[in-house]
Design a protein around this motif. Structure first.
Motif, short mmCIF file in Angstrom:
data_model
loop_
_atom_site.label_atom_id
_atom_site.label_comp_id
_atom_site.label_asym_id
_atom_site.label_seq_id
_atom_site.Cartn_x
_atom_site.Cartn_y
_atom_site.Cartn_z
N HIS A 37 11.44 2.54 4.41
CA HIS A 37 10.43 1.75 3.88
C HIS A 37 11.08 0.50 2.98
CE1 HIS A 37 5.99 1.45 2.68
NE2 HIS A 37 6.38 0.30 2.55
N HIS A 82 11.23 -3.72 2.70
CA HIS A 82 10.58 -4.99 2.89
C HIS A 82 11.50 -6.09 2.90
CE1 HIS A 82 6.49 -3.91 2.66
NE2 HIS A 82 7.06 -2.75 1.75
N HIS A 88 5.66 -6.00 5.74
CA HIS A 88 4.19 -6.17 5.86
C HIS A 88 3.85 -6.77 7.18
CE1 HIS A 88 3.34 -4.45 1.81
NE2 HIS A 88 3.84 -5.33 1.37
N GLU A 102 4.83 -2.40 8.35
CA GLU A 102 3.87 -1.56 7.61
C GLU A 102 2.75 -2.54 7.79
OE1 GLU A 102 4.55 -1.55 3.07
OE2 GLU A 102 2.44 -0.47 2.70
N ASP A 112 10.22 2.04 -0.47
CA ASP A 112 9.44 1.10 -0.66
C ASP A 112 10.20 -0.05 -1.36
OD1 ASP A 112 7.03 -0.51 -0.28
OD2 ASP A 112 5.86 1.10 -0.76
N HIS A 153 11.76 -3.66 -2.52
CA HIS A 153 11.31 -4.88 -2.48
C HIS A 153 12.55 -5.64 -3.23
CE1 HIS A 153 7.48 -3.56 -1.83
NE2 HIS A 153 6.86 -4.63 -1.69
ZN LIG Z 1 5.55 -1.56 1.27
#
Ligand SMILES: [Zn+2]
Ligand SMILES: [Zn+2]
Length: 275
Positions: free
Chosen positions: A6, A8, A39, A85, A229, A231
């Motif tokens: 995961h 981004h 995303h 995602e 996740d 970032h």
């Molecule tokens: Zn995410």
């Protein structure tokens, strides 16, 4: 030896660093695999302009191209997967299905960030929770989780109890009962649950899902994946070793941890297990 599925990219508008820096960080941390999962373009899914937090549809081909280039460049050091995602909403299932039918995806992550058309997960959304019944929000949220699980659209569900992000817990609702119910739905759903460590960077200060929830999932042999996740490049594999140690202490067997290749799951044990 774990995977981080995961991650981004700056295309979503709220992540920073070059994609290559995420890859380098993953190599430093000795991960054997990573997957980008930015995303999916929300403009083609009917989201209103003020709620969009993703790349534009016209950028998607570039996203594929960048991943392919990095995969090739670093092929001797790390495996790089092509993921995405997608925001799940009941009324856009047909549209989502259309975009999942692309044989370039290694996996598709489904997630829920919206309740009643409102993104409850954005940073600084404490007010959204202050004005509402937390019990009702949890009921609505987990109803969506069940619908996502039964939709058959995704390979992985992201941050399955994201509704706790700001540390708001229900008053009367029995979470144990909800966890049991969801674990039951998931045991027949062909969907892996992501252990998402971003919760340790959020006010709730624990991973998604909570340990009690994970225990229910493990009891039912629901497949698991790992994701930070990320970032920013520093987030790659964030807190993985602590969380993994804790899970092992709870008796987690690595034979329920999975990776994905062209949307087919494979058990990490087949790669020699996890250190
Ligand atoms: Zn995410
Ligand atoms: Zn998300």
């Amino acid at each position: 030896m774990l995977f981080d599925y995961h991650i981004h990219t700056s295309r979503c508008g709220h992540a920073n660093g070059k994609m290559e820096d995420y890859v380098k960080k993953a190599i430093d941390k000795e991960l054997v695999e990573i997957g980008f999962s930015d995303h999916f373009p929300m403009d083609v899914l009917g989201f209103s302009d003020d709620t969009i937090c993703s790349m534009k549809y016209e950028e998607l081909e570039e996203y594929f191209a960048d991943i392919n280039e990095l995969r090739d460049k670093y092929k001797d050091k790390i495996k790089i997967r092509t993921g995405i995602e997608m925001d799940y909403q009941e009324d856009i299932e047909d549209m989502l299905r259309k975009y999942t039918n692309d044989n370039r995806w290694d996996y598709i992550i489904g997630s829920i960030h919206f309740i009643d058309g409102y993104d409850f997960s954005k940073p600084g959304q404490e007010e959204f929770f202050a004005d509402r019944s937390i019990d009702d929000l949890y009921i609505k949220y987990f109803e969506k989780v069940k619908n996502l699980a039964s939709s058959g659209l995704f390979d992985i569900i992201a941050h399955i109890d994201l509704i706790k992000k700001f540390g708001c817990h229900p008053e009367k609702l029995s979470l144990d009962e909800i966890y049991r119910e969801i674990a039951k739905v998931l045991s027949g759903a062909d969907l892996a649950v992501e252990i998402n460590t971003a919760g340790w960077r959020h006010p709730v200060k624990e991973q998604y899902p909570s340990l009690t929830f994970i225990k229910e999932l493990v009891k039912r042999n629901v497949p698991l994946t790992f994701g930070s996740d990320a970032h920013s490049p520093d987030d790659v594999a964030y807190n993985f070793s602590n969380v993994f140690k804790e899970l092992k202490r709870l008796g987690l067997e690595t034979n329920i941890i999975y990776g994905f290749s062209k949307r087919k799951p494979f058990c990490v044990e087949d790669l020699g297990g996890i250190r």
